[in-house]
Design a protein around this motif. Sequence first.
Motif, PDB file in Angstrom:
ATOM      1  N   SER A   1       0.667  -1.138   0.091  1.00 21.69           N
ATOM      2  CA  SER A   1      -0.020   0.055  -0.001  1.00 21.69           C
ATOM      3  C   SER A   1       0.856   1.354  -0.073  1.00 21.69           C
ATOM      4  O   SER A   1       1.976   1.077   0.613  1.00 21.69           O
ATOM      5  CB  SER A   1      -0.781  -0.093   1.441  1.00 21.69           C
ATOM      6  N   ILE A   2       0.347   2.107  -0.660  1.00 17.20           N
ATOM      7  CA  ILE A   2       1.097   3.499  -0.815  1.00 17.20           C
ATOM      8  C   ILE A   2       0.923   4.502   0.515  1.00 17.20           C
ATOM      9  O   ILE A   2      -0.046   4.888   0.842  1.00 17.20           O
ATOM     10  CB  ILE A   2       0.765   4.247  -1.984  1.00 17.20           C
ATOM     11  N   ASP A   3       2.038   4.702   0.994  1.00 20.52           N
ATOM     12  CA  ASP A   3       1.813   5.640   2.137  1.00 20.52           C
ATOM     13  C   ASP A   3       2.261   7.117   1.820  1.00 20.52           C
ATOM     14  O   ASP A   3       3.281   7.218   1.346  1.00 20.52           O
ATOM     15  CB  ASP A   3       3.016   5.192   3.219  1.00 20.52           C
ATOM     16  N   GLU A   4       1.190   7.788   1.788  1.00 20.28           N
ATOM     17  CA  GLU A   4       1.471   9.123   1.051  1.00 20.28           C
ATOM     18  C   GLU A   4       2.623   9.732   2.073  1.00 20.28           C
ATOM     19  O   GLU A   4       3.239  10.931   1.383  1.00 20.28           O
ATOM     20  CB  GLU A   4       0.133  10.039   1.071  1.00 20.28           C
ATOM     21  N   ASN A   5       2.767   9.545   3.308  1.00 22.17           N
ATOM     22  CA  ASN A   5       3.759  10.345   3.924  1.00 22.17           C
ATOM     23  C   ASN A   5       5.196  10.037   3.612  1.00 22.17           C
ATOM     24  O   ASN A   5       5.924  10.820   3.674  1.00 22.17           O
ATOM     25  CB  ASN A   5       3.780   9.727   5.315  1.00 22.17           C
ATOM     26  N   LEU A   6       5.326   8.942   2.739  1.00 21.21           N
ATOM     27  CA  LEU A   6       6.501   8.655   2.341  1.00 21.21           C
ATOM     28  C   LEU A   6       7.136   9.434   0.932  1.00 21.21           C
ATOM     29  O   LEU A   6       8.104   9.195   0.341  1.00 21.21           O
ATOM     30  CB  LEU A   6       6.952   7.058   2.081  1.00 21.21           C
TER      31      LEU A   6
END
Lengths: 342, 342
Positions: free
Chosen positions: A214-219
């Motif tokens: 899953s894509i972690d927008e924070n990263l």
Amino acid sequence: MSKITIRDVAKQCNVSVSTVSRAINNHPEINQRTRNIILKKIKELGYTPNSNARNLKRLETNTIAVLIKGIGNLFFQPMFKVLENEITKNGYSFLLYKVEEQDNEIDVALKLSQDIKPKGIIFLGGCFMDEDKKILEEIGIPFVVTAIVSKNMSIKNSACVGVDDFLESKKMVNYLLSLGHKKIAIIGSRYDDASIGMLRVNGYKQALTENNISIDENLIFTTTKNEDPYTFEYGYKTIDILLDKKLDFSAIYCVSDAIAIGVLKRLREKGIKSPRDYSVVGFDGLEINDYLNPTITTIKQPVENMALTACNVLFNIISGKPYKKVVTFEGELFVGQTTDKR
Amino acid sequence: MSKITIRDVAKQCNVSVSTVSRAINNHPEINQRTRNIILKKIKELGYTPNSNARNLKRLETNTIAVLIKGIGNLFFQPMFKVLENEITKNGYSFLLYKVEEQDNEIDVALKLSQDIKPKGIIFLGGCFMDEDKKILEEIGIPFVVTAIVSKNMSIKNSACVGVDDFLESKKMVNYLLSLGHKKIAIIGSRYDDASIGMLRVNGYKQALTENNISIDENLIFTTTKNEDPYTFEYGYKTIDILLDKKLDFSAIYCVSDAIAIGVLKRLREKGIKSPRDYSVVGFDGLEINDYLNPTITTIKQPVENMALTACNVLFNIISGKPYKKVVTFEGELFVGQTTDKR
DNA sequence: TTGAAAGCGCTAACAG
DNA sequence: CTGTTAGCGCTTTCAA
């Protein structure tokens, strides 16, 4: 300051200006003897035709214009000599034209095509919006774009050469995944960057998605400021912001080598080791990377070859030969010393 | 391709071409209202004046031309944005013009001054011979040279800004001497290089002489080939030649950082450590040096400041204000991680 | 094979 | 304040 005109030459040679004009322009319908006399006189006088006057009359010059946006980007550096060589070798004259950061390269091209009427244009860098395409059609001058986002162009007499930034970016991320990295931070360019930077970010997302991560927008770091994302400094400053967030990640994907260089410097200063603490990767394959310590794992774009091909495709378009509208090069995954298994 | 001329605009506005001309050129003797009407129409039509026609008539344009020889030299990189900023900020337009390696920059300047008639010229890099000076006089256009050898110029309306390569080179060598190095190899540029490279070599010789160290010609490397001495590759290849000679030396002075970068890479590959085995120093202070590992001991030239000053001096010359013919900056001895006591 | 002459698009006198 | 007009230096018909 000498101000010798074609009339002076004509007078000195006892011929008319039109004859002199024929001599300088290699016209067939002129007596070889008079031609030689004129040419000798011209050399003797040190006469050079005024290009303004020429361009004013001519409907076309023998020039290939290279429009570069982002002259500060080291990536373009190796292209210059290739372009210059190839263009002059083929009998054209080479004009390098810098497009200011805030200017629109299409407008510049339009103006240029009106002023110097080049035989063809090569665009380096920058970004073509969809609406630009129509305007480009108006140019009516063959052109090819490199290191630019727009891949599928319906414009006639134009082509695009470069790597597929989206796919190459996936390649990079897949490599990191293969090393066991699951939490990968990415340092991109402007959040509204519709250009190459965004393609690379999208490739990153796609690779993760395809691997069920899953894509972690924070990263995902993109700047809102109007910074140049192809500078060392950008990477140097940005990594601090990222680290301050105390997020959990094991690899840092920088969308350009320049960023990676800045990042690595800052990490070194902080006593953080790569690849021990973080794997760091870049994109582009700058020449300098071969000389770095450690060398950075990156996607090497075949810059010289791209430049060469850009020229050749352009020449083909100009001379009405068949050509490929889109030439896609494969990037090479260069495994440097900044990556390791998780 | 639209081909709107000043006549079209004039017709559309029911005025004469001269009135339109006045409008675009900001002439005082024009009614503000008509001016605005014209300007609006121009924007509406997307009209841009043909610069060939303009330059043909005008005795002078509002352009500052920057002639750069050696666009591949990273040293110039940081100057671009400074020059562009400063020049446009002062109401001039900025033209970057690349001089081909084999061309003579004076000839190019001559041609340029005839064609685009700039208000001033800034020369970056290259090399002025004594005989060139007379020709320059003919240009009749204010100019300033940077990063160029010719320091004492008797030409009117011209100036020179830069570091004293000879003195700075001595400074560098003196530093090495102070560390206890007595046998210092130097990698220079072409043996017939009458330019900056040679000044630096001469500074090296002078420093040794002043310290009663005899000059060993074997330790002075200059190439006979027509290579670009400001490339990584040159250093990379050259150090091999030097090492193969099995000479005795403890320090390597590279006349440019680029050379040093190549040298260090090759040493690393060979398992030779700097500064443990050899102290290595460069010259210039490239931006990239701050990001290297190890950082290279070098002479940092104040590039940005030099560019800024070049502009300001030029502006002064143009506007008839007093100016210094020679502005000499001091280089900063930057002690990096590639030097150590003997 | 050459010359005379008409502009290319614009600026800058010179008149009005 | 605005229009008329004469070129800037060159290329290119069109005639000779």
